[in-house]
Design a protein around this motif. Structure first.
Motif, short mmCIF file in Angstrom:
data_model
loop_
_atom_site.label_atom_id
_atom_site.label_comp_id
_atom_site.label_asym_id
_atom_site.label_seq_id
_atom_site.Cartn_x
_atom_site.Cartn_y
_atom_site.Cartn_z
N ALA A 325 35.37 -52.85 9.37
CA ALA A 325 34.63 -51.92 8.52
C ALA A 325 34.98 -52.12 7.06
O ALA A 325 36.14 -52.28 6.69
CB ALA A 325 34.94 -50.48 8.94
N ASP A 326 33.96 -52.11 6.23
CA ASP A 326 34.16 -52.14 4.79
C ASP A 326 34.57 -50.75 4.30
O ASP A 326 35.47 -50.61 3.47
CB ASP A 326 32.87 -52.59 4.10
CG ASP A 326 32.91 -52.42 2.60
OD1 ASP A 326 33.87 -52.92 1.98
OD2 ASP A 326 32.00 -51.77 2.06
N ARG A 327 33.91 -49.72 4.82
CA ARG A 327 34.25 -48.33 4.52
C ARG A 327 34.07 -47.53 5.81
O ARG A 327 32.96 -47.40 6.31
CB ARG A 327 33.37 -47.78 3.40
CG ARG A 327 33.48 -48.62 2.13
CD ARG A 327 32.88 -47.95 0.92
NE ARG A 327 32.91 -48.87 -0.22
CZ ARG A 327 32.92 -48.49 -1.48
NH1 ARG A 327 32.92 -47.21 -1.78
NH2 ARG A 327 32.93 -49.38 -2.46
N LEU A 328 35.17 -47.02 6.30
CA LEU A 328 35.21 -46.35 7.59
C LEU A 328 35.34 -44.84 7.40
O LEU A 328 36.24 -44.37 6.71
CB LEU A 328 36.41 -46.86 8.40
CG LEU A 328 36.77 -46.09 9.68
CD1 LEU A 328 35.67 -46.23 10.72
CD2 LEU A 328 38.11 -46.57 10.24
N LEU A 329 34.42 -44.09 8.02
CA LEU A 329 34.51 -42.63 8.09
C LEU A 329 34.76 -42.25 9.53
O LEU A 329 34.01 -42.65 10.43
CB LEU A 329 33.21 -41.98 7.59
CG LEU A 329 33.10 -40.47 7.82
CD1 LEU A 329 34.17 -39.71 7.04
CD2 LEU A 329 31.71 -39.95 7.47
N SER A 330 35.82 -41.46 9.76
CA SER A 330 36.10 -40.95 11.11
C SER A 330 36.02 -39.44 11.11
O SER A 330 36.46 -38.78 10.16
CB SER A 330 37.50 -41.37 11.56
OG SER A 330 37.59 -42.76 11.75
N THR A 331 35.45 -38.89 12.17
CA THR A 331 35.45 -37.45 12.37
C THR A 331 36.05 -37.16 13.73
O THR A 331 35.92 -37.94 14.67
CB THR A 331 34.03 -36.85 12.27
OG1 THR A 331 33.29 -37.20 13.45
CG2 THR A 331 33.29 -37.38 11.05
N VAL A 332 36.71 -36.00 13.84
CA VAL A 332 37.47 -35.66 15.03
C VAL A 332 37.20 -34.20 15.37
O VAL A 332 37.12 -33.35 14.48
CB VAL A 332 39.00 -35.85 14.80
CG1 VAL A 332 39.75 -35.84 16.12
CG2 VAL A 332 39.29 -37.12 14.01
N LEU A 333 37.09 -33.89 16.67
CA LEU A 333 36.95 -32.47 17.04
C LEU A 333 37.52 -32.26 18.44
O LEU A 333 38.47 -32.94 18.85
CB LEU A 333 35.49 -32.02 16.91
CG LEU A 333 35.27 -30.49 16.79
CD1 LEU A 333 36.03 -29.89 15.61
CD2 LEU A 333 33.81 -30.14 16.68
N LEU A 367 37.79 -36.88 8.55
CA LEU A 367 37.49 -35.45 8.62
C LEU A 367 38.04 -34.94 9.94
O LEU A 367 37.44 -35.14 11.00
CB LEU A 367 35.99 -35.20 8.53
CG LEU A 367 35.33 -35.46 7.17
CD1 LEU A 367 33.81 -35.46 7.30
CD2 LEU A 367 35.77 -34.44 6.14
N GLN A 368 39.22 -34.31 9.89
CA GLN A 368 39.74 -33.58 11.05
C GLN A 368 39.01 -32.24 11.05
O GLN A 368 39.42 -31.29 10.42
CB GLN A 368 41.25 -33.43 10.93
CG GLN A 368 42.04 -34.72 10.90
CD GLN A 368 42.24 -35.32 12.28
OE1 GLN A 368 41.85 -34.74 13.30
NE2 GLN A 368 42.83 -36.50 12.34
N MET A 369 37.91 -32.20 11.79
CA MET A 369 36.92 -31.14 11.63
C MET A 369 37.39 -29.79 12.13
O MET A 369 38.37 -29.69 12.88
CB MET A 369 35.64 -31.53 12.35
CG MET A 369 34.90 -32.69 11.72
SD MET A 369 34.19 -32.31 10.12
CE MET A 369 32.91 -31.16 10.60
N ASN A 370 36.66 -28.76 11.73
CA ASN A 370 36.86 -27.40 12.20
C ASN A 370 35.76 -27.02 13.18
O ASN A 370 34.67 -27.58 13.14
CB ASN A 370 36.84 -26.41 11.04
CG ASN A 370 37.90 -26.71 10.00
OD1 ASN A 370 38.89 -27.36 10.29
ND2 ASN A 370 37.67 -26.24 8.79
#
Length: 829
Positions: A325-333, A367-370
């Motif tokens: 990845a050139d720019r990696l976005l991760s989200t978690v829930l 983003l360690q999401m809510n």
């Protein structure tokens, strides 16, 4: 372009494609009561969504003093005018005929109406008796993720410095505690590093246990628009269910429940093995790389495949996506947070970003999401088991600083031990040390694990239960005093979404009957208790939402969540603003850690960390020796098997979760016609192979049993991984005729009849996704499908023949693309 769209059958609406690094186009969604059109709306009043954590900004339509609909705010950074189904229709619940309008007290075993003075005097009298007889530890407060910042802060002050109790937590413990803990373990402090705007720039988006399409549907719209634009992102989805993101993913991994740490360690192993590590970033900004590399050295994809029941080749493909990845976005829930080794797993996702240097620039963030709309505020304000302003309870200087803000002696603020988490509070109540429990805006008689136990705790004669809510919930039915609360649209306050965006929600209409804002109730209690500071003056000096916000600003000054540059006026009329907002960043801060790690130094950090296996708190000496310069911490974790595994009697794994059309225990969405019709009752999902082996068909009434209890629902056959059952957790008993839970061991319909009393050792978040279960048929179906949506992860198996979810005229919503909103009738201020 203006169109009418059925937003039950097409929940994410129409597409507005845009390319990478572009600006997300505006699209204004409007839903108005039948017979009302925009020209007949008398006032539009600013607000934001209270039915998920996305923070979708909207305006409330008011006609003749009543809510008449909503529209999206196109100028807002979060949603650019879009609204999800719960946003569009959920406002109708405010006008439900069964709203609580007067206080209730228990007399001769029955709840009867009374006036406010009677109810509040009873609470204050019991509080004083307990303080005199048993001390502050006999009183506990269990709050919500749906109140406003001003209310949480007031509650924190009266509980911590007024009562002096350590027992204050929120139901955010159920959804967001692991997010906070993982951020603290990696960065020394809470606060989301990333921003929703990273969706615009990422070339890889990884969704770890996060059904974005149903939990934050507007941000899924944003992803869908990117997927249809130029240079679309590649998606990695880790989820055992066939969610919409899973179906759109470049790589989808469906691991066995409870094996997240094994999977994530294998991904780390591959990235390190192939040297996709940003060594300069690691050297400059982290500690612990050598230990991490050593711990995952033997965690090959083949090793993880045996544990996770996922093909090793697919794990390799996922690692390739992450590593290139050139720019990696991760989200978690919740697929991470409510599962085994929750904090350890979430921390490994932070590690992926840290070793790749994927933080602090557009498109590179985590983003360690809510899960709840105001969960971030419970954490900031100290209403969730932390001290306000992300202060460290183990740091005497932090406690002294908080005491200065409140003008009390430091010894007044309990900091002799970690603040009590919710699960422990209920255990203390069960054992008899907590004798008064004040529950505001939450329904633990449906939402907590092992419900038979929770009901027995709340029903104890020795426990004085206060419930502050909108409706006579399952929990309120067990209370000694019930206080009718005002809600969103009926009061003014601020709240902060999952990417640190602060919104103002103004009062649009009066609450029904004698219902009062939560802030007014807390201020009334503080006055009756006559809480004082060390100079003899009132402990709580504010009197309305705006003065409470100004008091909070003083508490947040100089802390990571600095609000000093914000005000109600600044938040009114435009877009929400991301904290920190202060003299250095007067218009807010889009991303944290753009110039390195800011809040991990031993003198300023929110925590000294915990052992990820035992949860034992580290001390300042150990923390300072390992991290003297305050860098990000790469904390390694070994995989451990789940506490409860399938066996011959209970051969399945059981997971619980959300559906797009409902929120929590349905106290609002179940009273909204369009949403309730979309998902009217509980259902049970199973894989085709499992259904076939048991001779089960779509629509059969089935029973799911665990060692704790059982529930019954209609079967939906989906493409969920074999060996796994899914049940939505929204369904309780308030709308089942008698309104009471079953007795005598009779199976109910609440998912938490079956879940286990267990929690993550570090975050103390309950583990809702770890039960072993059995499945059997109770009766054959009558040919009708299960009452499950067909538009979501609950869609029938690809081989199924279940008809699509039907919307209809009442579900039609106006979508306007490219047309500026009418601001002529904005609420004047």
């Amino acid at each position: 372009m203006v169109a009418s769209v059925d937003r039950i059958a097409l929940p994410w609406g129409s597409r507005t494609p845009y390319g990478r690094h572009g600006s997300w186009p505006e699209r204004q969604d409007i839903c108005l009561r039948e017979g009302v059109d925009p020209d007949t709306v008398q006032r539009w009043v600013q607000a934001a969504s209270i039915l998920h954590s996305d923070g979708d900004a909207m305006d409330i339509a008011v006609v003749d003093g009543r809510m008449a609909g909503v529209r999206g705010r196109t100028q807002d950074r979060v949603n650019r005018g879009r609204l999800g189904p719960k946003d569009l229709f959920g406002w109708q619940a405010n006008a439900s005929a069964d709203r609580l309008t007067r206080p209730l007290v228990r007399r001769d075993g029955q709840l009867v109406e009374c006036d406010w003075a009677t109810a509040m005097d009873r609470i204050a009298t019991r509080s004083r008796e307990l303080l005199h007889e048993r001390g502050p530890g006999s009183i506990g407060f269990y709050t919500s993720g749906q109140l406003f910042l001003e209310e949480y802060y007031t509650l924190a002050v009266l509980a911590r410095a007024g009562i002096g109790t350590n027992h204050l937590d929120g139901n955010t413990r159920l959804c967001t505690a692991t997010a906070a803990e993982a951020l603290k373990e990696s960065f020394g402090c809470d606060g989301q590093p990333g921003t929703y705007d990273d969706i615009d720039h990422a070339d890889v988006i990884a969704l770890f246990g996060h059904n974005l399409a149903e939990t934050q549907p507007v941000q899924w719209m944003r992803v869908l628009d990117r997927l249809e634009g130029g240079d679309p992102p590649r998606l990695l989805c880790v989820d055992p269910r066939p969610t919409r993101p899973a179906r759109a993913a470049t790589v989808h991994l469906a691991p066995r429940l409870g094996t997240n740490v094994a999977l994530f360690n294998a991904l780390l192993h591959e990235i390190i093995r192939t040297d996709r590590v940003d060594h300069d970033y690691v050297e400059a900004h982290t500690v612990g790389f050598e230990e991490l590399a050593s711990r995952v050295e033997d965690c090959t994809p083949e090793w993880a495949a045996r544990i996770c029941d996922v093909p090793a080749a697919r794990i390799g493909e996922a690692a390739e996506l992450l590593g290139t990845a050139d720019r990696l976005l991760s989200t978690v829930l919740q697929g991470v947070y409510q599962s085994h080794q929750a904090t350890a797993a979430a921390v490994q996702i932070n590690n992926l970003h840290l070793i790749r240097g994927m933080l602090g620039r557009p498109g590179a963030g985590v983003l360690q999401m809510n899960g709840q709309p105001t969960a971030q505020n419970t954490r900031e304000c100290g209403a969730n088991g932390d001290l306000p302003g992300f202060r460290n309870w183990q740091n005497d200087d932090h406690v002294a600083d908080l005491a200065r803000v409140w003008n009390v002696d430091p010894e007044t603020i309990p900091h002799y031990a970690p603040p009590t988490h919710a699960m422990q509070m209920f255990r203390y109540a069960e054992q008899g040390s907590i004798r008064m429990l004040w529950i505001s805006g939450s329904n633990p008689a449906v939402s907590l694990p092992e419900l038979s136990r929770i009901r027995s705790v709340l029903a104890q004669d020795r426990l004085f239960v206060v419930v502050q809510d909108l409706f006579l919930t399952e929990t309120a039915q067990l209370a000694d005093v019930v206080l009718p609360a005002a809600t969103w649209g009926e009061k003014t306050g601020t709240f902060t979404n999952a990417d640190r965006t602060v919104h103002l929600s103004d009062k649009a209409v009066d609450p029904p009957g004698e219902a009062r804002p939560d802030l007014d109730i807390f201020l009334d209690y503080a006055a009756r208790m006559d809480f004082r500071d060390k100079d003899g003056g009132p402990l709580i000096t504010w009197y309305d939402p705006e003065s409470a916000f100004e008091a909070w600003k003083r508490c947040s000054a100089g802390r990571p969540c600095d609000y000093t540059g914000l005000s109600h006026d600044k938040l009114r009329g435009g877009s929400g603003i991301q904290w920190p907002c202060n003299e250095r960043a007067p218009e807010g801060t889009d991303r944290l850690y753009t110039d390195g790690i800011s809040w991990a130094h031993p003198d300023v950090c929110e925590t000294y960390g915990k052992d990820l296996v035992t949860g034992a708190a580290d001390d300042v000496v150990e923390y300072r020796s390992l991290n003297p310069d305050g860098k990000a911490m790469l904390k390694a974790a070994s995989y451990l098997p789940p506490h409860e595994a399938p066996d011959a009697e209970y051969p399945f794994q059981l997971t619980t979760g959300r559906t797009l059309y409902h929120f929590h225990t349905r106290t609002k969405t179940g009273r909204t016609p369009q949403l309730n019709e979309a998902a009217p009752d509980v259902w049970v999902e199973a894989a085709p192979s499992d259904a076939s082996a048991l001779g089960l068909d779509e629509g059969d009434l089935v029973e799911v049993a665990t060692p704790r209890g059982a529930l019954r629902g209609r079967l939906r056959v989906t493409d969920i991984r074999p060996g796994l059952l899914f049940v939505p957790f929204h369904y309780g008993y308030w709308d089942t005729g008698g309104g009471h839970a079953p007795g005598g061991g009779t199976p109910g319909r609440a998912a938490n009849e079956t879940t286990v009393t267990d929690w993550d050792p570090a975050s103390k978040q309950p583990l809702y996704k770890t039960a072993a279960a059995a499945l059997r048929r109770v009766e054959r179906g009558d040919g009708r499908p299960a009452p499950a949506p067909t538009t979501t992860a609950s869609a029938p198996s690809r081989a199924g023949t279940v008809p699509d979810t039907v919307g209809g005229p009442s579900a039609l919503v106006t979508e306007s693309v490219g047309a500026p909103p009418d601001r002529r009738k904005e609420q004047p201020e």
